[in-house]
Scaffold this active site. Structure first.
Site, PDB file in Angstrom:
ATOM      1  N   CYS A   1      -0.259  51.226  -5.006  1.00  0.00           N
ATOM      2  CA  CYS A   1       0.619  50.154  -5.476  1.00  0.00           C
ATOM      3  C   CYS A   1      -0.120  49.266  -6.496  1.00  0.00           C
ATOM      4  O   CYS A   1      -1.126  48.636  -6.163  1.00  0.00           O
ATOM      5  CB  CYS A   1       1.070  49.343  -4.267  1.00  0.00           C
TER       6      CYS A   1
ATOM      7  N   LYS B   1       2.156   4.706   1.643  1.00  0.00           N
ATOM      8  CA  LYS B   1       2.218   5.223   3.016  1.00  0.00           C
ATOM      9  C   LYS B   1       1.733   6.663   2.984  1.00  0.00           C
ATOM     10  O   LYS B   1       2.411   7.549   2.481  1.00  0.00           O
ATOM     11  CB  LYS B   1       3.641   5.134   3.554  1.00  0.00           C
TER      12      LYS B   1
ATOM     13  N   GLU C   1       0.864  -1.187   0.000  1.00  0.00           N
ATOM     14  CA  GLU C   1       0.000   0.000   0.000  1.00  0.00           C
ATOM     15  C   GLU C   1       0.889   1.220   0.000  1.00  0.00           C
ATOM     16  O   GLU C   1       2.068   1.133   0.338  1.00  0.00           O
ATOM     17  CB  GLU C   1      -0.849   0.035   1.287  1.00  0.00           C
TER      18      GLU C   1
ATOM     19  N   ASP D   1       0.622  10.307   4.098  1.00  0.00           N
ATOM     20  CA  ASP D   1       1.228  11.241   5.038  1.00  0.00           C
ATOM     21  C   ASP D   1       0.157  12.098   5.696  1.00  0.00           C
ATOM     22  O   ASP D   1      -0.226  13.141   5.193  1.00  0.00           O
ATOM     23  CB  ASP D   1       2.221  12.122   4.267  1.00  0.00           C
TER      24      ASP D   1
ATOM     25  N   TYR E   1      -8.253   7.690   4.537  1.00  0.00           N
ATOM     26  CA  TYR E   1      -8.108   6.397   3.874  1.00  0.00           C
ATOM     27  C   TYR E   1      -7.972   5.328   4.949  1.00  0.00           C
ATOM     28  O   TYR E   1      -7.128   5.447   5.840  1.00  0.00           O
ATOM     29  CB  TYR E   1      -6.841   6.374   3.002  1.00  0.00           C
TER      30      TYR E   1
ATOM     31  N   CYS F   1       6.039  49.623  -6.636  1.00  0.00           N
ATOM     32  CA  CYS F   1       5.701  51.047  -6.611  1.00  0.00           C
ATOM     33  C   CYS F   1       6.769  51.915  -5.958  1.00  0.00           C
ATOM     34  O   CYS F   1       6.639  53.131  -5.908  1.00  0.00           O
ATOM     35  CB  CYS F   1       4.352  51.267  -5.930  1.00  0.00           C
TER      36      CYS F   1
ATOM     37  N   LYS G   1      10.723   4.001   2.565  1.00  0.00           N
ATOM     38  CA  LYS G   1      10.606   5.440   2.327  1.00  0.00           C
ATOM     39  C   LYS G   1      11.288   5.818   1.017  1.00  0.00           C
ATOM     40  O   LYS G   1      12.440   5.455   0.789  1.00  0.00           O
ATOM     41  CB  LYS G   1      11.309   6.211   3.463  1.00  0.00           C
TER      42      LYS G   1
ATOM     43  N   CYS H   1       4.248  46.322   1.824  1.00  0.00           N
ATOM     44  CA  CYS H   1       4.241  47.610   1.155  1.00  0.00           C
ATOM     45  C   CYS H   1       3.021  48.365   1.685  1.00  0.00           C
ATOM     46  O   CYS H   1       1.892  47.907   1.532  1.00  0.00           O
ATOM     47  CB  CYS H   1       4.120  47.442  -0.355  1.00  0.00           C
TER      48      CYS H   1
ATOM     49  N   CYS I   1       9.271  48.819  -2.266  1.00  0.00           N
ATOM     50  CA  CYS I   1       8.351  47.933  -2.976  1.00  0.00           C
ATOM     51  C   CYS I   1       8.792  47.767  -4.427  1.00  0.00           C
ATOM     52  O   CYS I   1       8.989  48.751  -5.136  1.00  0.00           O
ATOM     53  CB  CYS I   1       6.935  48.498  -2.918  1.00  0.00           C
TER      54      CYS I   1
HETATM   55  S1  IVH Z   1      -0.450   0.066   8.691  1.00  0.00           S
HETATM   56  C1  IVH Z   1       1.524  -1.494  12.887  1.00  0.00           C
HETATM   57  N1  IVH Z   1      -0.734   1.239   6.393  1.00  0.00           N
HETATM   58  O1  IVH Z   1       2.284   4.998   9.183  1.00  0.00           O
HETATM   59  C2  IVH Z   1       1.261  -0.259  12.120  1.00  0.00           C
HETATM   60  N2  IVH Z   1       0.078   2.545   8.196  1.00  0.00           N
HETATM   61  O2  IVH Z   1       4.606   4.126  11.002  1.00  0.00           O
HETATM   62  C3  IVH Z   1       0.283  -0.551  11.052  1.00  0.00           C
HETATM   63  N3  IVH Z   1       0.508   4.888   7.618  1.00  0.00           N
HETATM   64  O3  IVH Z   1       0.894   5.309  12.338  1.00  0.00           O
HETATM   65  C4  IVH Z   1       0.049   0.628  10.253  1.00  0.00           C
HETATM   66  N4  IVH Z   1      -0.113   4.749   5.514  1.00  0.00           N
HETATM   67  O4  IVH Z   1      -0.345   6.430  10.489  1.00  0.00           O
HETATM   68  C5  IVH Z   1      -0.350   1.392   7.666  1.00  0.00           C
HETATM   69  N5  IVH Z   1      -1.066   2.108   4.278  1.00  0.00           N
HETATM   70  C6  IVH Z   1      -0.711   2.291   5.550  1.00  0.00           C
HETATM   71  C7  IVH Z   1      -0.256   3.525   6.059  1.00  0.00           C
HETATM   72  C8  IVH Z   1       0.136   3.620   7.393  1.00  0.00           C
HETATM   73  C9  IVH Z   1       0.339   5.547   6.467  1.00  0.00           C
HETATM   74  C10 IVH Z   1       1.028   5.496   8.864  1.00  0.00           C
HETATM   75  C11 IVH Z   1       0.160   5.203  10.052  1.00  0.00           C
HETATM   76  C12 IVH Z   1       1.061   4.669  11.123  1.00  0.00           C
HETATM   77  C13 IVH Z   1       2.418   4.924  10.583  1.00  0.00           C
HETATM   78  C14 IVH Z   1       3.299   3.758  10.958  1.00  0.00           C
END
Ligand code: IVH
Length: 718
Positions: free
Chosen positions: A460, A113, A111, A115, A253, A439, A342, A454, A436
């Site tokens: 201006c 990750k 999946e 933010d 999500y 102007c 990451k 300004c 500025c």
């Molecule tokens: S599963 C045991 N799936 O990442 C933790 N986490 O470092 C299971 N996060 O606090 C988490 N996308 O807020 C999971 N597809 C995803 C995610 C996700 C973002 C965040 C989540 C968690 C942190 C873990």
């Protein structure tokens, strides 16, 4: 149809429309009808509170305030994930999994990750009963009312309100006998699959477009900008006023399902089922047969992820089978069956060729870096934001330096550093302008503010122009046919000086006007791009019609269009509702303005100062003569009596009998007045649960009488 049946029908229907709109992008009713049905439901619920459903869509709009969130313990700890940064790290992870599973076959689910902010949502008998933040992983904050505002979080899964059958739906008040079929169905969970108690977890976030919208609005009224979508989301979830949370369209999500019962055998099954039940599961996940497959997923999303509605900083890899997850177990902090990968921040290096200083409507000056175009995450970058003089100093960047640009969650990339190894003799210090750039007026910098301003508000050119742009926008006078260079031309040709002059334009003045613009927007390579704006008959007709039509824009839009600092859309609406006319607002003292809900000293001062200025008064009178709406419907609260006449109130905390709005309405309806702060003029401080200690302290010091909710109710009955 009985009121009870109507309430059931409206609840189902509105929840269904919401689901269709937010999750399936299908709009089955127009906004107006939706709002009307919602208002009808709210009214019925007020009359028959005993028939209100816990999943009522009226609970999404907020209105509750809490001084402090209650602490809740997580049924299952909320862990974090181990991080990896390279293919080697991932292969190591895969080896550990392989070893842990003693040669069994296994698959992964990948999946993205997301933010944002981790959220937990608990459902009992299909109803959302609790929403919480991660906190320290063991316990978090109960932010149920804030989570309810997220339109993609179902308030109920499984049976819908009117579909009869189940008795557990609303406790005692269950209306098993009510069966309404209007053909609208949110996919139902087969009852056998839906455990009585379960939890879903996911990532709450502020969609990028929403983040941009909020910042644009903030910039427009002179408020400091939100730093990035993640912080903005986290700050929003922590707001005590759920009404304010509802205004920022948060999203979520969902990515985990937890229950004591064994409902699913694999994570994949849970994702499919959650989606079917109506949860917002991002359809970016994929099953991967092995770690090579995972690598392909990673590569595939490295650039594509920037097309998603939110920032992502990596991917999450999870072992698919639950029994295998259990076998692998956990370390103290994180599961052994999952890991995150990451992405390296996408960066490029390029040369800073110049700086353009932009002047906004409120006069703030923002430096924008002009760069030698460079390819980054699939797009050509020519500009980057530099925020303000402090940022330039912090980076130590000089003109003609080679700089690193990165793309984060935001749309405009930012400069993150200087490649000192590549600094040449050519580099020159950046000399921040003292006057500025547009102007020539000396810039000022207010105490404690990072931005330069300004002060030449009227003369201006860019400030004047953005004031026009503010005036013509849809939420103001809605003359958007004047956009794209047309205003600039009218100003240049000396046809208009203030937006009020728009109302005396004639077709003779406009016909045949033409101007060639040199586009200076991009980097130097773009200089010379030409754009021609010309006023032909059709254009002129459209413009004049739009100007004429704008005279019918409601009073609150006119008030917003004036461009008073800190008076955004919402504030304009509140002021318009409260005072009902321009004249009443012009006459209002600071004290009177402070009585308007949610209006603090900063806004009150700004409004008074604006109307005290002769130049602005002339402008307002011109608009009046032009025939703009200077009166609205004063939202008079229906008078209940005079029990509180002449008395002033302020409240703190939460109340059992009232939402914040209801309390304010009751005070006004009975002749009382709300103050916004504690002073000697305050007659009563109404103290609820979780009252703010500072207010209570201050009231004690000033000897302001404090009363509880019951005493307040008793006062109403006199
Ligand atoms: S599963 C045991 N799936 O990442 C933790 N986490 O470092 C299971 N996060 O606090 C988490 N996308 O807020 C999971 N597809 C995803 C995610 C996700 C973002 C965040 C989540 C968690 C942190 C873990």
């Amino acid at each position: 149809m009985t009121p009870q049946e109507r309430i059931a029908e409206l609840t189902d229907r509105l929840n269904y429309y919401t689901h269709q709109y937010y999750q399936n992008s299908v709009s089955e009713v127009d906004d107006f009808t939706f709002d009307q049905l919602l208002a009808e439901l709210a009214e019925l619920e007020k009359q028959y509170p005993e028939f209100r459903y816990p999943e009522s869509p009226t609970t999404r709009v907020g209105g509750t305030i809490s001084k402090e969130f209650a602490t809740v313990y997580h049924r299952f700890p909320m862990l974090s994930l181990g991080n990896t940064y390279s293919e080697e790290d991932l292969i190591e992870f895969d080896k550990r999994v392989q070893k842990g599973l003693n040669g069994q076959a296994y698959e992964y689910i990948c999946e993205l990750k997301f933010d944002g902010v981790a959220l937990s949502m608990t459902y009992e008998n299909g109803l959302l009963v609790q929403g919480a933040t991660r906190g320290d992983g063991i316990r978090g904050d109960d932010i149920t009312n804030n989570i309810r505002t997220i339109r993609t979080v179902p308030l109920r899964v499984g049976q819908v309100a009117g579909s009869g059958e189940q008795g557990a739906r609303n406790g005692e008040k269950s209306k098993g006998q009510v069966a309404i079929d209007f053909g609208a169905e949110i996919p139902l969970a087969p009852s056998s699959e839906l455990p009585a108690l379960f939890e879903v977890r996911g990532e709450g976030f502020l969609p990028l477009a929403e983040f941009e919208r909020i910042n644009k609005e903030r910039e427009d009224i002179g408020e400091p900008l939100l730093a990035n979508p993640r912080n903005a989301a986290s700050g929003t979830f922590k707001q005590q006023d759920s009404g304010a949370v509802a205004k920022r369209r948060l999203d979520c999500y969902v990515y985990s399902f937890l229950s004591d019962q064994e409902v699913f055998k694999t994570h994949e099954e849970s994702l499919i089922a959650m989606k079917q039940w109506g949860f917002n599961v991002s359809q970016t996940w994929q099953k991967c047969a092995d770690i090579q497959d995972v690598m392909r997923y990673i590569n595939q999303w490295e650039e594509k992820r920037f097309t998603l509605p939110l920032g992502t900083d990596g991917i999450v890899i999870k072992v698919n089978r639950y029994d295998q997850q259990r076998e692998l177990g956990y370390t103290a902090k994180s599961p052994r069956w999952a890991i995150s990968f990451k992405y390296k921040a996408l960066a490029a290096s390029t040369v800073l060729t110049g700086i353009r200083y932009q002047v906004g409507r409120t006069g703030s000056v923002t430096p924008v870096a002009l760069l030698t175009p460079v390819l980054l995450a699939g797009t050509t970058v020519k500009r980057a934001s530099l925020h303000n003089a402090n940022e330039i100093e912090r980076l130590g960047v000089r003109l003609y330096d080679t700089v690193f640009v990165e793309k984060g969650g935001e749309i405009i990339p930012k400069i993150t550093g200087v490649d000192l190894n590549r600094r040449t003799d050519q580099s020159q210090p950046i000399i921040y302008p003292t006057t500025c750039p547009a102007c020539g007026t000396p810039l000022i910098r207010k105490e404690g503010e990072a931005n330069h301003y300004c002060p030449n508000e009227r003369g201006c050119p860019p400030q004047r122009q953005t004031r026009f742009e503010h005036f013509i926008q849809r939420r103001a006078m809605n003359i958007e046919s004047l956009g794209e260079g047309k205003i600039e031309m009218l100003i240049d040709k000396g046809l208009v000086e203030t937006p009020a002059d728009l109302y005396s334009l004639t077709s003779e003045q406009l016909l045949g006007l033409e101007k060639v613009f040199l586009d200076r927007d991009g980097g130097p390579e773009e200089i010379g791009k030409k754009r021609v704006v010309s006023f032909r008959e059709k254009t002129v007709e459209n413009i004049l019609t739009a100007i004429e039509r704008s005279k019918a824009q409601p009073f609150q839009n006119v008030l917003f269009a004036l461009g008073i600092r800190y008076v955004g859309n919402t504030t304009a609406e509140k002021l318009a509702d409260y005072f009902g006319s321009m004249d009443a607002i012009m006459k209002a003292s600071q004290e009177e303005l402070l009585a308007v809900p949610d209006t603090g000293p900063r806004i009150a001062e700004s409004v008074v100062a604006w109307f005290a200025d002769d130049y602005n008064r002339v402008f307002v009178e011109q608009l009046r003569t032009a025939g703009l709406q200077f009166e609205g419907e004063k939202k008079v609260v229906e008078r209940e009596g005079d029990a509180l006449a002449g008395k002033t109130f302020l409240y703190t905390g939460t109340f059992a009998n009232f939402s914040r709005e209801e309390l304010e309405n009751r005070i006004e309806a009975n002749g009382g007045r709300l103050l916004s702060g504690i002073s000697k003029k305050l007659n009563y401080l109404i103290v609820g649960e979780n009252a703010g200690p500072s207010k209570v302290d201050k009231a004690q010091k000033l000897n302001v009488p404090m009363i509880g909710e019951d005493e307040f109710l008793a006062m109403l009955e006199v």
